[in-house]
Scaffold this motif. Structure first.
Motif, PDB file in Angstrom:
ATOM      1  N   THR A  15       0.841  -1.204   0.000  1.00 55.81           N
ATOM      2  CA  THR A  15       0.000   0.000   0.000  1.00 55.81           C
ATOM      3  C   THR A  15       0.873   1.249   0.000  1.00 55.81           C
ATOM      4  O   THR A  15       0.603   2.221  -0.718  1.00 55.81           O
ATOM      5  CB  THR A  15      -0.927   0.013   1.227  1.00 55.81           C
ATOM      6  N   LYS A  16       1.939   1.217   0.794  1.00 52.82           N
ATOM      7  CA  LYS A  16       2.866   2.354   0.857  1.00 52.82           C
ATOM      8  C   LYS A  16       3.575   2.551  -0.489  1.00 52.82           C
ATOM      9  O   LYS A  16       3.715   3.683  -0.973  1.00 52.82           O
ATOM     10  CB  LYS A  16       3.888   2.123   1.964  1.00 52.82           C
ATOM     11  N   ILE A  17       3.994   1.449  -1.087  1.00 54.05           N
ATOM     12  CA  ILE A  17       4.667   1.515  -2.391  1.00 54.05           C
ATOM     13  C   ILE A  17       3.737   2.127  -3.431  1.00 54.05           C
ATOM     14  O   ILE A  17       4.127   3.017  -4.197  1.00 54.05           O
ATOM     15  CB  ILE A  17       5.126   0.107  -2.837  1.00 54.05           C
ATOM     16  N   LYS A  18       2.505   1.669  -3.470  1.00 58.82           N
ATOM     17  CA  LYS A  18       1.544   2.188  -4.441  1.00 58.82           C
ATOM     18  C   LYS A  18       1.288   3.672  -4.210  1.00 58.82           C
ATOM     19  O   LYS A  18       1.182   4.455  -5.163  1.00 58.82           O
ATOM     20  CB  LYS A  18       0.230   1.402  -4.344  1.00 58.82           C
ATOM     21  N   ARG A  19       1.202   4.068  -2.952  1.00 56.06           N
ATOM     22  CA  ARG A  19       0.898   5.462  -2.625  1.00 56.06           C
ATOM     23  C   ARG A  19       2.008   6.400  -3.096  1.00 56.06           C
ATOM     24  O   ARG A  19       1.726   7.438  -3.717  1.00 56.06           O
ATOM     25  CB  ARG A  19       0.687   5.613  -1.116  1.00 56.06           C
ATOM     26  N   VAL A  20       3.263   6.035  -2.850  1.00 57.02           N
ATOM     27  CA  VAL A  20       4.359   6.930  -3.228  1.00 57.02           C
ATOM     28  C   VAL A  20       4.536   6.994  -4.742  1.00 57.02           C
ATOM     29  O   VAL A  20       4.893   8.039  -5.295  1.00 57.02           O
ATOM     30  CB  VAL A  20       5.689   6.526  -2.542  1.00 57.02           C
ATOM     31  N   MET A  21       4.255   5.891  -5.434  1.00 54.24           N
ATOM     32  CA  MET A  21       4.369   5.898  -6.891  1.00 54.24           C
ATOM     33  C   MET A  21       3.300   6.785  -7.511  1.00 54.24           C
ATOM     34  O   MET A  21       3.545   7.485  -8.502  1.00 54.24           O
ATOM     35  CB  MET A  21       4.263   4.471  -7.443  1.00 54.24           C
TER      36      MET A  21
END
Length: 317
Positions: free
Chosen positions: A220-226
């Protein structure tokens, strides 16, 4: 003409050879079930049900296929074996098409957004990093500017392996080594892809499933920053599964779909297993299209999944 045809790959031959073990098992079982019979009866359908289940199609999907066939057989009480096999192919193809109405594009197709960001997930050992490397090579050969991101920082070997694949495919890579923040690597990869004018960014992720909550939070964090760098990123989330593990692959798939929105599946190691039926069951039960299948060790042995071709190869022409 698509890229794979242009470079002369014999897709059909590669596919048929790749599912040879699965096809031999299924045809052998069908032959034994139908021997001495001219017409299809209830016993034949029961035997067909057992064949599909033991071929790793799965109980849920098998029952759906049998129910569809039963409706068709009921309209004509004099169905032959050949007609039954035709029905079987048609119903499986129709079932797979229900999951994805759009035909997958070739590697040289244009992306709506650049960079097109693909997040690749899957447990360790399924061929995830290898699949990313093969995808990078195929996109590169099709004329795309490719960038890799080594966000599987939990294992040093994962980063090293992706670096090797970047060298083989001759594409650049963004990496920060072991124990780096995966979200930071993902952010840097997408930012770099945007700055370089890359067509596509392929990002590897950690393959841990022992703690689904931690996995979900990380993804979820990875998707958010991308998404802060490129609108809509990631545009695809591909789950890589080892077809040779059969129903274990199904359990992995269900766990990952609980943690992240999967847009497509990549089934590896089909050439080394007789469990090719798992492709049908996983796609149907998860309602997620199979996008790629791995049929061997060579770079070009990763193919875009085409439903009719796969079913014909699996059940014989």
């Amino acid at each position: 003409m698509g890229f794979l045809e242009k470079i002369g790959l014999k897709k059909k031959e590669t596919l048929e050879k790749g599912v040879e073990k699965s096809r031999e098992g299924i045809l052998n079982k069908l032959g034994k079930a139908f021997v001495g019979k001219d017409r299809v009866d209830d016993q034949t359908l029961d035997e067909l049900e057992e064949i599909l289940i033991t071929s790793d199609v799965g109980v849920t999907t098998t029952l759906e296929i049998i129910q569809r066939i039963e409706k068709r057989v009921a309209k004509d009480k004099f169905v032959t074996q050949a007609e039954l096999q035709t029905m079987l192919r048609e119903e499986i193809v129709a079932l797979l098409k229900d999951n994805d109405a759009d035909k997958p594009a070739e590697f040289d197709a244009d992306f709506q957004t650049k960079p097109h960001v693909v997040l690749v997930v899957g447990v360790n050992g399924v061929g995830k990093t290898t699949t990313i490397g093969k995808l990078a090579n195929l996109y590169k050969q099709a004329g795309k500017k490719v960038l890799l991101g080594a966000a599987d920082t939990f294992r040093a070997a994962a980063v090293d392996q992706l670096i090797i694949w970047s060298e083989r495919a001759d594409v650049p890579i963004v990496q920060q080594g072991q124990n780096a923040d995966p979200a930071s690597v993902a952010f840097d990869t997408v930012s770099s892809a945007k700055a370089r004018g890359s067509d596509i960014a392929l990002i590897d992720t950690a393959g841990r499933l022992h703690n689904k909550k931690a996995l979900m939070e990380e993804l979820t964090k990875i998707k958010r920053v991308m998404g802060k760098v490129v609108d809509g990123a990631p545009h695809e989330v591909i789950l890589v599964l080892d077809a040779s593990t059969g129903q274990n692959a199904m359990q992995q798939a269900k766990a990952f779909t609980e943690a992240v929105d999967i847009t497509g599946l990549a089934l590896t190691k089909l050439d080394g297993t007789a469990k090719g039926g798992i492709v049908i069951g996983i796609s149907n039960e998860l309602n997620v299209p199979v996008k790629y299948i791995g049929l061997g060790e060579r770079m070009e042995d990763l193919q875009i999944f085409e439903r009719e071709s796969f079913v014909n190869a699996l059940f014989g022409e």
